[in-house]
Design an enzyme around this catalytic site. Structure first.
Site, PDB file in Angstrom:
ATOM      1  N   LYS A   1     -40.212  -3.383  29.444  1.00  0.00           N
ATOM      2  CA  LYS A   1     -40.295  -3.140  27.995  1.00  0.00           C
ATOM      3  C   LYS A   1     -39.442  -4.208  27.320  1.00  0.00           C
ATOM      4  O   LYS A   1     -38.364  -4.564  27.820  1.00  0.00           O
ATOM      5  CB  LYS A   1     -39.753  -1.729  27.691  1.00  0.00           C
ATOM      6  CG  LYS A   1     -39.838  -1.329  26.218  1.00  0.00           C
ATOM      7  CD  LYS A   1     -39.340   0.108  26.007  1.00  0.00           C
ATOM      8  CE  LYS A   1     -39.427   0.535  24.545  1.00  0.00           C
ATOM      9  NZ  LYS A   1     -38.954   1.920  24.337  1.00  0.00           N
TER      10      LYS A   1
ATOM     11  N   SER B   1     -42.042   5.025  21.780  1.00  0.00           N
ATOM     12  CA  SER B   1     -42.034   3.600  21.496  1.00  0.00           C
ATOM     13  C   SER B   1     -42.433   2.726  22.686  1.00  0.00           C
ATOM     14  O   SER B   1     -42.748   1.559  22.497  1.00  0.00           O
ATOM     15  CB  SER B   1     -40.637   3.181  21.023  1.00  0.00           C
ATOM     16  OG  SER B   1     -39.708   3.314  22.082  1.00  0.00           O
TER      17      SER B   1
ATOM     18  N   SER C   1     -39.655   8.495  24.050  1.00  0.00           N
ATOM     19  CA  SER C   1     -40.346   7.198  24.093  1.00  0.00           C
ATOM     20  C   SER C   1     -40.884   6.770  25.459  1.00  0.00           C
ATOM     21  O   SER C   1     -41.634   5.804  25.546  1.00  0.00           O
ATOM     22  CB  SER C   1     -39.434   6.092  23.554  1.00  0.00           C
ATOM     23  OG  SER C   1     -39.347   6.182  22.159  1.00  0.00           O
TER      24      SER C   1
END
Lengths: 486, 478
Positions: free
Chosen positions: A77, A152, A176
């Site tokens: 990420k 997210s 997330s």
């Protein structure tokens, strides 16, 4: 090749069925074919990945296989700092930011032999539940390109679901990892707060942020967590405690394990299709000898409001360092210091980030601190107490990961509060610091698309091994996790 | 109207740790800009602070030295504000749960009066960097070497009633932090900085007046002058019917005045909240006990002992204990020379200090170490040389590595105590000055000094003064 799990790829590499170079090239090709549509990656590191893969193959040929993830491709990420590779955090503010250091998680996975194919898209500074808040554009759900992948860590979830990469790192502040895992039909684990180092992971809300693995199976999550977990002297909030071997306990029996079903999670408001998926999962688990009892988590309804004080408050302070002075976006021709600050931040941050900075600044202001921040912290204690009491009765708590399956792009962008309510089932574990995992447990048809459903299991502190064990046992008797978007 | 001055001080003492409070960067002063700032000091994304335990030990040491409460569970908090030399946009400090709670110190005034000053608290925090305005055309440079340097901010109660008391208090804290070796006390380099909260009120009034906070005071002399200036300024305002505004003022040493920096209205709302990156600091009793065992004898106790044990006057005891190095030097000289404390004290505070002053040196940097100085005092004590000769010897030692004995032997300065030798010289002087002898004998006894001088001259200063006096008086009487 891409339909294999990470564990299966490892066996295939060991058996000489294909090489690391072939494996990585295969995924790089898939990224090239599909990323334009999915927008799951913000950058790829093809050349470095292939160099690393060649080196891994050479080492393998000479019998030098030290790491558990030797030659296996993953992605990070874009919130994890990667030495020499742009780390944007989904923001214009860090569009060109190249860190001179690696996050501990990046360092550890690299040391285990994993090969990084690139950085995945995300909501700006991890603030969002749909990945529509990225400066680099929305990510599309591989199951239905008109829908969001969740957020997210939406880029990581979409990349794994679309089989653009077998596994990714993610971070979870209010859901997330788990919420996008549920929306994309993959497995995602948020470990106990302090289990995985936060060093080099760009902070959103420090007391809630926790990194974790996202993959197609619980077994793959265990493989990754084995490498990611552990005390880090560079993170004072990481816990000095021996980590378990998350892989070796996967095969344990789950007979006699007690799972609590919180009344508050199954009350009105839960989408019927989600409930159906959960009921089916409960039946499967009962067949494995798992016992279910109803429990109460009385203060759950306070978790979203408390979260939206604590997280913005911490974010308002954490994001103060992005001031245009030392790195990151700086406005053109600042007139004076104040102009430099105001315009750099006005231009560098997106709407949702600004909204949370404002809310957080307000909540910490003189005269409001007690009414908001302090009160939210008290609620946080209440929520933790609810869980502590529940864990006196049960081993795990089972419920939905999300109130509904993936929604359409643009559907909730007009109403921040409706967007926030998406995290109603995931936020409590963050407030309490508990580990939680989302596991695919069904599919629903919506507008001609097949959409995954996720169930969430929450465990007691440091109970990741047993959490992964029960998820793995469930996946041995179900096939939701093996389904691939058309 | 009669006005009473009320002063409280906030002292920032830079802790003498090797590395910064939350990073491994060096705290060494004077390095090239930004060479001692790592990713943590620069506030790079994702990096985290890790507490330097040595700073905790030093703060606990201070608490023990001032009989202050110890915050056994103290918490770091973020103080949020934007400034270019504050890389994270917040300073890590302590707010509601500081490491040091209330305590007290006593101060001695020149007239011998002793007064207690309350300590409100002392807390740990990180220093900011420095903005550099010179050398940059139309821009400001930022040097982050100092960012993250550990500070102990020591806050007093508003217990002082004059600039002199404030200075005595600041000197006392200065002495304590140096005694316990937690701060080098270097005010020029900013290792010890004072902010003064000053207000005035009519004598007899119990309510405090509106205060101003004076910043940027980097010497005791300036502290006294800044407070006195500020008191005069406030009296002028109130007597003209005006009101004092609560504000922060800067002291300008060149102009000897304070000027407004920012008013209360312009002050930041710092939005303090506990720093989620750092755990609460638990100070275990075991740690406190082990630090207590390393605590040296403190200035007050040592001063009292010097008076009782060495029979020094209060004033001399104060001078000899003004800092730990001086007290150690003094006791070392006593031990090695067998001289009387009074003799050692007067030679240290007199001859030694005046020479150090002239060369602008601290005692720590003295060219004469305790061994060499002790030998000199020993020779004075055993009458090998007179005081006058000792000064000459000290001068010769100052610019060389010679010991006192080496100088005395080489220059033949050994005192003549042999009475027959002195008698010979006395006889010669009496014989060659018949007029003065006659005058002396007719009652002009002041002339004794003349004869002493003549004999001293003849002996090149080496005659034992006691012996000489005795012999001269005997011979002149006859």
């Amino acid at each position: 090749m891409h339909t294999l799990s990470l564990a299966a790829m490892r066996t295939a590499l060991d058996g000489g069925e294909f090489s690391s170079v072939e494996l990585c090239q295969h995924f790089i090709d898939r990224i090239k074919q599909q990323n334009e549509q999915l927008n799951a990656f913000v950058c790829t590191t093809e050349e470095q990945a292939l160099r690393d893969a060649r080196e891994a193959d050479q080492k393998r040929a000479s019998g030098d296989i030290s790491g558990a993830l030797h030659g296996l491709p993953i992605a990070h990420k874009d919130i994890f700092c990667t030495d020499g590779v742009t780390t944007t955090c989904g923001s214009r503010m860090l569009q060109d930011f190249v860190p001179p250091y690696n996050a501990t998680v990046v360092e550890k996975l690299k040391a285990a032999g994993a090969i990084c194919l690139g950085k995945t898209n995300m909501d700006e500074f991890a603030m969002g539940s749909s990945n529509e808040n990225s400066y680099f554009g929305a990510v599309r759900n591989p199951w239905d390109n008109n829908r969001v992948p969740g957020g997210s860590s939406g880029g990581s979830a979409a990349a794994v679901a679309g089989r653009l990469v077998p596994a990714c790192t993610g971070t979870d502040t209010g859901g997330s990892i788990r919420q996008p895992a549920a929306f994309c039909g993959i497995t995602g684990l948020k470990p106990t707060y302090g289990r995985v180092s936060r060093y080099g992971m760009i902070a959103f809300a420090s007391s809630l942020d926790q990194g974790g693995p996202m993959a197609t199976t619980a077994e793959d999550c265990a493989l990754l967590l084995n490498e990611m977990a552990g005390f880090d002297e560079r993170d004072s909030t990481s816990i000095e405690r021996d980590k378990d071997d998350y892989v070796s306990s996967l095969g344990n029996s789950v007979k006699g394990i007690k799972v609590g079903l919180p009344r508050q999670y199954f009350d009105a408001g839960l989408d019927a299709s989600i409930e159906a998926g959960l009921q089916q999962a409960i039946k499967e688990l009962e067949k494995l000898g798992v016992e279910f009892i109803e429990i109460d988590l009385a203060n759950q309804h306070l978790s979203v409001p408390a979260y939206y004080i604590v997280a913005p408050a911490e974010c308002s302070s954490n994001l103060a360092r992005f001031d245009g002075v030392r790195y990151g976006h700086r406005c053109d021709n600042p007139q004076d210091l104040e102009d430099l600050y105001k315009r750099s931040r006005a231009e560098g941050f997106g709407r949702e980030v600004k909204r949370r900075i404002l809310v957080g600044t307000y909540a910490l202001s003189a005269g409001y601190y007690d009414a908001y921040y302090l009160k939210a912290q008290k609620i946080r204690s209440l929520i933790s107490q609810d869980f502590s009491q529940a864990f006196e009765q049960v081993d795990f708590i089972l419920g939905p990961t999300t109130p509904s399956p993936a929604f359409k792009i643009g559907e909730k962008t007009g109403d921040p509060v409706e967007m926030y309510l998406n995290d109603i089932f995931t936020i409590p574990a963050n407030l309490a610091g508990l580990p939680g995992i989302s596991v695919p447990c069904g599919e629903v048809q919506s507008d001609g698309a097949s959409l995954p459903v996720g169930m969430q299991l929450i465990g007691n502190y440091f109970d990741e091994a047993r959490l992964l064990n029960i998820a793995h046992q469930y996946q041995k008797v179900t096939d939701w996790h093996t389904r691939i978007p058309a | 109207m009669q006005w009473e001055t009320v002063i409280g001080l906030e002292i920032h003492a830079q802790l003498a740790t090797q590395s910064k409070i939350f990073s491994a960067s060096s705290t060494q002063y004077g390095a090239a800009p930004n060479t001692q700032a790592n990713a943590v000091d620069l506030g790079m994304p994702g990096v985290l602070p890790v507490l330097n335990r040595e700073a905790v030990r030093m703060a606990v040491k201070f608490a023990l030295a001032t009989n202050a409460e110890i915050g056994k569970r103290n918490v770091f908090a973020r103080k949020n504000y934007f400034y270019p030399d504050l890389p994270k946009g917040y300073q890590i400090s302590q707010m509601s749960l500081p490491i040091v709670g209330s305590g007290k110190v006593s101060i001695e005034m020149d007239d011998g009066a002793v007064k207690e000053v309350g300590l409100t608290r002392a807390h740990l925090e990180e220093d900011a960097g420095k903005s550099v305005h010179e050398d940059f055309h139309d821009a400001t440079g930022v040097d982050l070497n100092r960012a993250g340097t550990p500070l102990l901010e020591i806050v007093s109660e508003p217990d002082m009633r004059s600039a002199k008391e404030a200075v005595a208090y600041a000197k006392k804290i200065h002495s304590i932090v140096r005694y316990i070796e937690i701060c080098d006390g270097n005010m020029q380099e900013g290792s010890f900085r004072c902010d003064a909260n000053v207000s005035i009120r009519p004598v007899g009034e119990s309510k405090l007046g509106t205060r101003s906070e004076i910043k940027n005071v980097n010497s005791f002399r300036f502290l006294e002058r800044a407070i006195n200036y500020e008191v005069e300024r406030q009296i002028d305002i109130l007597e003209a019917g005006g009101e004092v505004v609560q504000e922060t003022r800067l002291y300008d040493a060149d102009k000897d005045e304070t000027r407004s920096m920012r008013s209360k209205e312009e002050a930041n709302d710092y939005r303090y909240f506990p720093d989620p990156d750092l755990l609460p600091v638990e100070v275990e009793q075991e740690l406190i006990d082990s630090i207590r065992n390393t605590l040296p004898e403190l200035p007050d106790a040592r001063r009292a002992r010097f008076i009782a044990e060495h029979e020094l006057s209060e004033y001399d005891a104060g001078v000899m204990t003004s800092d730990r190095y001086t007290a150690d030097y003094f006791e070392s000289v006593l031990e090695n020379s067998a001289a009387s404390p009074k003799l050692a004290c007067s030679w240290i505070s007199g001859e030694l200090f005046s020479r150090l002053n002239k060369d602008g040196l601290e005692l720590r940097a003295s060219p004469i170490d305790t061994d060499r100085f002790s030998q000199l005092i020993a020779r004075l004590h055993d009458n090998t040389i007179s005081g006058k000769i000792a000064k000459e010897v000290l001068d010769k030692m100052w610019s060389s590595d010679d010991t006192a004995d080496q100088v005395i032997d080489r220059e033949g300065l050994r005192q003549i105590s042999d009475s027959s030798e002195i008698e010979k010289m006395v006889d010669e002087v009496i014989a060659s000055n018949p007029d003065q002898v006659a005058e002396y004998r007719s009652g002009k006894e002041k002339l004794l000094a003349f004869f002493v001088g003549q004999v001293m001259k003849a002996s090149r200063g080496k005659a034992n003064p006691g012996e000489l006096n005795k012999l001269l008086q005997e011979k002149l009487k006859a």
